[in-house]
Scaffold this motif. Sequence first.
Motif, PDB file in Angstrom:
ATOM      1  N   ASN A   1      10.471  -9.096   0.696  1.00 45.68           N
ATOM      2  CA  ASN A   1      11.758  -9.405   1.312  1.00 45.68           C
ATOM      3  C   ASN A   1      12.798  -8.310   1.074  1.00 45.68           C
ATOM      4  O   ASN A   1      13.532  -7.936   1.981  1.00 45.68           O
ATOM      5  CB  ASN A   1      12.299 -10.746   0.796  1.00 45.68           C
ATOM      6  CG  ASN A   1      11.475 -11.920   1.292  1.00 45.68           C
ATOM      7  OD1 ASN A   1      11.333 -12.114   2.494  1.00 45.68           O
ATOM      8  ND2 ASN A   1      10.923 -12.699   0.375  1.00 45.68           N
ATOM      9  N   THR A   2      12.876  -7.823  -0.164  1.00 40.01           N
ATOM     10  CA  THR A   2      13.861  -6.787  -0.469  1.00 40.01           C
ATOM     11  C   THR A   2      13.376  -5.439   0.077  1.00 40.01           C
ATOM     12  O   THR A   2      12.210  -5.280   0.455  1.00 40.01           O
ATOM     13  CB  THR A   2      14.080  -6.659  -1.976  1.00 40.01           C
ATOM     14  OG1 THR A   2      12.883  -6.137  -2.586  1.00 40.01           O
ATOM     15  CG2 THR A   2      14.423  -8.005  -2.603  1.00 40.01           C
ATOM     16  N   ILE A   3      14.278  -4.475   0.114  1.00 41.14           N
ATOM     17  CA  ILE A   3      13.905  -3.154   0.625  1.00 41.14           C
ATOM     18  C   ILE A   3      12.789  -2.555  -0.219  1.00 41.14           C
ATOM     19  O   ILE A   3      11.837  -1.952   0.307  1.00 41.14           O
ATOM     20  CB  ILE A   3      15.133  -2.230   0.659  1.00 41.14           C
ATOM     21  CG1 ILE A   3      16.071  -2.646   1.795  1.00 41.14           C
ATOM     22  CG2 ILE A   3      14.715  -0.776   0.872  1.00 41.14           C
ATOM     23  CD1 ILE A   3      17.256  -1.762   2.002  1.00 41.14           C
ATOM     24  N   TYR A   4      12.892  -2.698  -1.552  1.00 44.24           N
ATOM     25  CA  TYR A   4      11.847  -2.162  -2.424  1.00 44.24           C
ATOM     26  C   TYR A   4      10.504  -2.799  -2.100  1.00 44.24           C
ATOM     27  O   TYR A   4       9.478  -2.121  -1.952  1.00 44.24           O
ATOM     28  CB  TYR A   4      12.223  -2.395  -3.885  1.00 44.24           C
ATOM     29  CG  TYR A   4      11.099  -2.138  -4.858  1.00 44.24           C
ATOM     30  CD1 TYR A   4      10.366  -0.965  -4.804  1.00 44.24           C
ATOM     31  CD2 TYR A   4      10.767  -3.081  -5.829  1.00 44.24           C
ATOM     32  CE1 TYR A   4       9.335  -0.721  -5.690  1.00 44.24           C
ATOM     33  CE2 TYR A   4       9.730  -2.848  -6.719  1.00 44.24           C
ATOM     34  CZ  TYR A   4       9.013  -1.674  -6.653  1.00 44.24           C
ATOM     35  OH  TYR A   4       7.990  -1.445  -7.518  1.00 44.24           O
ATOM     36  N   GLU A   5      10.483  -4.145  -1.934  1.00 48.16           N
ATOM     37  CA  GLU A   5       9.225  -4.845  -1.661  1.00 48.16           C
ATOM     38  C   GLU A   5       8.698  -4.502  -0.270  1.00 48.16           C
ATOM     39  O   GLU A   5       7.484  -4.317  -0.084  1.00 48.16           O
ATOM     40  CB  GLU A   5       9.460  -6.357  -1.788  1.00 48.16           C
ATOM     41  CG  GLU A   5       9.785  -6.791  -3.205  1.00 48.16           C
ATOM     42  CD  GLU A   5      10.455  -8.156  -3.270  1.00 48.16           C
ATOM     43  OE1 GLU A   5      10.669  -8.651  -4.392  1.00 48.16           O
ATOM     44  OE2 GLU A   5      10.787  -8.718  -2.200  1.00 48.16           O
ATOM     45  N   LEU A   6       9.607  -4.395   0.704  1.00 48.95           N
ATOM     46  CA  LEU A   6       9.178  -4.023   2.053  1.00 48.95           C
ATOM     47  C   LEU A   6       8.619  -2.606   2.081  1.00 48.95           C
ATOM     48  O   LEU A   6       7.614  -2.329   2.756  1.00 48.95           O
ATOM     49  CB  LEU A   6      10.357  -4.135   3.021  1.00 48.95           C
ATOM     50  CG  LEU A   6      10.805  -5.548   3.392  1.00 48.95           C
ATOM     51  CD1 LEU A   6      12.129  -5.507   4.129  1.00 48.95           C
ATOM     52  CD2 LEU A   6       9.751  -6.257   4.245  1.00 48.95           C
ATOM     53  N   SER A   7       9.257  -1.707   1.350  1.00 50.83           N
ATOM     54  CA  SER A   7       8.765  -0.322   1.349  1.00 50.83           C
ATOM     55  C   SER A   7       7.378  -0.242   0.727  1.00 50.83           C
ATOM     56  O   SER A   7       6.522   0.523   1.190  1.00 50.83           O
ATOM     57  CB  SER A   7       9.744   0.586   0.610  1.00 50.83           C
ATOM     58  OG  SER A   7       9.750   0.316  -0.775  1.00 50.83           O
ATOM     59  N   ALA A   8       7.148  -1.034  -0.316  1.00 51.54           N
ATOM     60  CA  ALA A   8       5.822  -1.033  -0.949  1.00 51.54           C
ATOM     61  C   ALA A   8       4.768  -1.567   0.017  1.00 51.54           C
ATOM     62  O   ALA A   8       3.668  -0.999   0.143  1.00 51.54           O
ATOM     63  CB  ALA A   8       5.863  -1.874  -2.221  1.00 51.54           C
ATOM     64  N   LEU A   9       5.085  -2.661   0.733  1.00 58.69           N
ATOM     65  CA  LEU A   9       4.143  -3.210   1.711  1.00 58.69           C
ATOM     66  C   LEU A   9       3.906  -2.209   2.837  1.00 58.69           C
ATOM     67  O   LEU A   9       2.759  -1.997   3.266  1.00 58.69           O
ATOM     68  CB  LEU A   9       4.691  -4.526   2.275  1.00 58.69           C
ATOM     69  CG  LEU A   9       3.906  -5.128   3.452  1.00 58.69           C
ATOM     70  CD1 LEU A   9       2.458  -5.413   3.065  1.00 58.69           C
ATOM     71  CD2 LEU A   9       4.594  -6.408   3.960  1.00 58.69           C
ATOM     72  N   GLY A  10       4.958  -1.567   3.319  1.00 64.11           N
ATOM     73  CA  GLY A  10       4.808  -0.610   4.407  1.00 64.11           C
ATOM     74  C   GLY A  10       3.881   0.532   4.030  1.00 64.11           C
ATOM     75  O   GLY A  10       3.029   0.949   4.829  1.00 64.11           O
ATOM     76  N   ARG A  11       4.020   1.033   2.803  1.00 55.50           N
ATOM     77  CA  ARG A  11       3.157   2.150   2.390  1.00 55.50           C
ATOM     78  C   ARG A  11       1.702   1.694   2.269  1.00 55.50           C
ATOM     79  O   ARG A  11       0.779   2.433   2.651  1.00 55.50           O
ATOM     80  CB  ARG A  11       3.663   2.726   1.078  1.00 55.50           C
ATOM     81  CG  ARG A  11       4.989   3.439   1.245  1.00 55.50           C
ATOM     82  CD  ARG A  11       5.504   4.014  -0.033  1.00 55.50           C
ATOM     83  NE  ARG A  11       6.967   4.032  -0.018  1.00 55.50           N
ATOM     84  CZ  ARG A  11       7.722   4.649  -0.887  1.00 55.50           C
ATOM     85  NH1 ARG A  11       7.159   5.314  -1.874  1.00 55.50           N
ATOM     86  NH2 ARG A  11       9.030   4.613  -0.809  1.00 55.50           N
ATOM     87  N   THR A  12       1.512   0.510   1.738  1.00 55.07           N
ATOM     88  CA  THR A  12       0.138   0.005   1.634  1.00 55.07           C
ATOM     89  C   THR A  12      -0.505  -0.109   3.006  1.00 55.07           C
ATOM     90  O   THR A  12      -1.661   0.296   3.212  1.00 55.07           O
ATOM     91  CB  THR A  12       0.135  -1.366   0.932  1.00 55.07           C
ATOM     92  OG1 THR A  12       0.642  -1.220  -0.392  1.00 55.07           O
ATOM     93  CG2 THR A  12      -1.272  -1.944   0.870  1.00 55.07           C
TER      94      THR A  12
END
Length: 757
Positions: A616-627
Amino acid sequence: MMFGARLVQHRRNAGLSQEELSDRSGVSVRAISDMERGRARSPQRRTTEALLDALGLDELDRAELRRLARTGRGAQGSPVWSSPVWSLPMYVADLVGRDAELDAIAKTPHGLVVVHGAAGSGKTSLAVMAAHLLEGSFPDGQLFIDLEGSARPLQRLLRDLGVPAEHVPEDTHGQTRLYRSLVAGKRLLLVLDGASTEEEIHTLQAAAPGCLTIVTSRRRLAGLAGAAWIRLGGLTEPCATELLASIVGLERVQADPGSARDLVRLCGMSPLALRIAGNRLASRPRWPVRHLVEQIQERRLAALTAGDLDVRGAFEVSLAHLPETARLVFRRLGLLVGTHVTPGLAAVLAGTTAAEAEQALEELSDVSLLDPDEDGYAMHGLVRTFAHGLIDETDADADRAMLAWLLERTVAAGVLFGQTGDARRVTARAQTFPDVATGRRWLAEHRDLLPEIVERAQARGLHDDVARAVIALSHYSAIEPGLVWERVYRLALASAREPWQEVVVLGQLGWALFDVAHAPGPALEVLTRAARIAETTGETGHLGWIWLIASASYSGLGDFDEAERVCLRAIDSMHEPMDEHYARSVLGVLWRLMNRPIAAVTAHEEVAQQQRAYANTIYELSALGRTLGWLGLALIDVDRPDDAVVALTEAEDVYRRAQMASWLARTRWHRGLAHRAADRLGASDDDLGQALAAFRAIGDGLAEIEILRELAENANAQNDQIAYQRHLRDALAACERWDTDVTREIAAGVRERLTGA
C-alpha cells in the motif's frame, strides 16, 4: 509612421550603414542619426532628395518619404493649441524579443495599458517604440512624460499641448479641467513613464474615448479599473543574444558563442544588464567577450555599470520606498538557496509571522523584485545577487534558521516514502506535508539544491540536522535515482557523528556508487567499511541492507558465488518481513544472472504473492513493482514472453500508482523486450519509444543509449537499414553527449556496428 522610422527601414533594406548612406548622399552621419532617432523630424527638401537618390527608392516610396518630411515641417510650425503635438524621445532601434507585447498594445486602440516589470526589463523602450509605431493611429499627437523626473507633470502636459505659461491655472483642479477639455475629442497617445501610484494615473491619463495612455511602472498598479496589464520579464536566450550582437557586432558574438551564451545568462536576460555589458564591450573593441564574462563572475553587479547605466542603482530605486519588513525580507533573501521562496521560508528568514512575510513578498512582487508563481515567488538571478550583496554578520542566525528549516522539511518529506533498516530511527519532528504528492513536489524542487544546503549547514555546525535529512531520504533516493546522490552522501559522511548514522550513510553511498554510478568496486570498498563499523560497534540494525547492496556489487564484478553467499547472509540479517521479502527477490535476480532462470521465476512468484497482500505504501509498492519487473525478465529467459508481458503490465500499474517515473520507464523497456521475444516488433517499438521519451525527460543518459540500441535491434530484425543506422547514430550522439567511461566503451561498439552497416 515618422520620417525617421521609415528612413531606418529603407536604409536597412538597402543593406547600408549610416556611414555608407552618408557617403552616398553627402548628408552627415550626425544628421542621419538625428533623423533616424527622431531628434530631427523635418529634413529640408534638398536633404530629403539626396537621401532618396542615395537609397535608390521607387516613386511610391519617394512620395511617402517626401510626405512624411512635409508632415514633420508642418508640425513644427503649428500654432498654439493646435494638433499635432509631439514630445516622444527617440526610440531604441534594436528593441528585440517584444513583438508579442507590441502587438498587444497595438490591439488596444484606446483606454489604458500598464506595462510593469522589474527594473531594467525595458518598459520605457517598449512603450516608446509602441508609441512611434502607432503614430498614424493618433493624428493629434504623441506625448511623453517622465513621472520620476518631473515635479509638476500636469503643468508639463499643458505646456506640451501648447498652453502658454500665463494661461495655466494656478490650482490643480483648474489645471485638470483645462487638460481634460483640451484632450476631449482628440486622438492622442500619452506615455506616462515611471508611475508609482494609481492616483497620479487617474489625474494624468488621457481618458477621452479616442485616446490611449501607456503607463510604465515597477508596480502592477492593480487598482486601475479597466486597464490592460502587460508584465515584462527577461528576454529569451536567443533574443538576449540578438540584442548583444546588435550592440557589439554579430562577428564578435559568432567568434565565441560559448562566452556570449555565458554573458547573456550572467546578465539574467535583462535588457538593461545586456545593454551595459554590450556598451562596455563596444567601447573596448580589443576585449574578447570572455574577458567581460570573467569580470562579471568576479565582481557581479559592480561590473555591470557603463556611464549612467547601473543595474544596482535600478534595483535600489525599487527597494527604497518599501516598508521596513519588506526591505528586511528582501535582504534576507540574499541567503536563499536556489531562486524560489515561499511565505513559510520567508517567515523563517525574517523572524516574522507567515502572514507578515507573505505581505512583504507581495510588496516585493508589486515592484517586480519577485515573480509570483504557483507555489510562491521566484527570484531573478541578478536580483538575488543584489540581495546577497546586502547581507552582513547580523544575518548569521537567520541563515542558520533557514538551513535547519530546510533540512527538517527534507526529513518530513523523505519519511513519507518509507524507511528501511536503521533509517527507521529518523522520524519527522513535525508534520509539515499534507500528503505524499506535496512532499514529492517539494523534494523534486529541492533535490539538486541538496549539496549546497548540506555544505552550508555543515559550515554552520548543523551536523545532526544534515545526518537526519540525508538518512530520511534513503528510500526516496532509490525511487528517484540521480547522479546528485553520490555527492550528497559523500558530503554527509562528515556529519554522521554516531556509528549507526555512519553505517546508514555509507550504505546509501555504496548504493549510489553501484546503482547510479555503475562502480561496483568502489561500492564494495564503502560497504565493507560500513559492515566493519556495524560489527565493531554493535549497531547492526542496517547490516542486512549493507550485505544486500554488497551482494549486488559482487554480482556486478562477476563474482556470483560470493554474491549468492552474501545475499543469503543479508536475508538472515533482515529484521522486518517486507525487508526479507525484498532480499529474497534480489536473490532471484542473482539466480537469473547465474543462469538459473527457473529458480529465479519461482523465487519472484513466491515473493510477489506475499508482497501483494500488503503493498500500500510507496515503499511497499516499489518493492512489489521491482519483484514483478524482475519476474518479467526471468519469464523471458524461460521462453514465456506472454506471461512476461502480464507480469510487466502489472508492474507498470504498480509504478503508476507509486508515481515512480524512472521505474515505470524501465518496465516499458523490459516489456518491449518481451514483445520482441514473442515476435511482436510493432508492440516492442511502441513500448521502447515510450521508454525512450521518458528517459530523455528524466535525464537518464545511459538508459537512453540502451533503448536506442534496442530500437536498432528491432529495425535490423525488420530489415529496415535506414532506421537501424539512425538509431545507432542517435545512440552514438548520446554517448558523446554524456561522455563517461561507460558511454565511451559503449560508443566503441556502436561505431563498429555502424562501420559494418
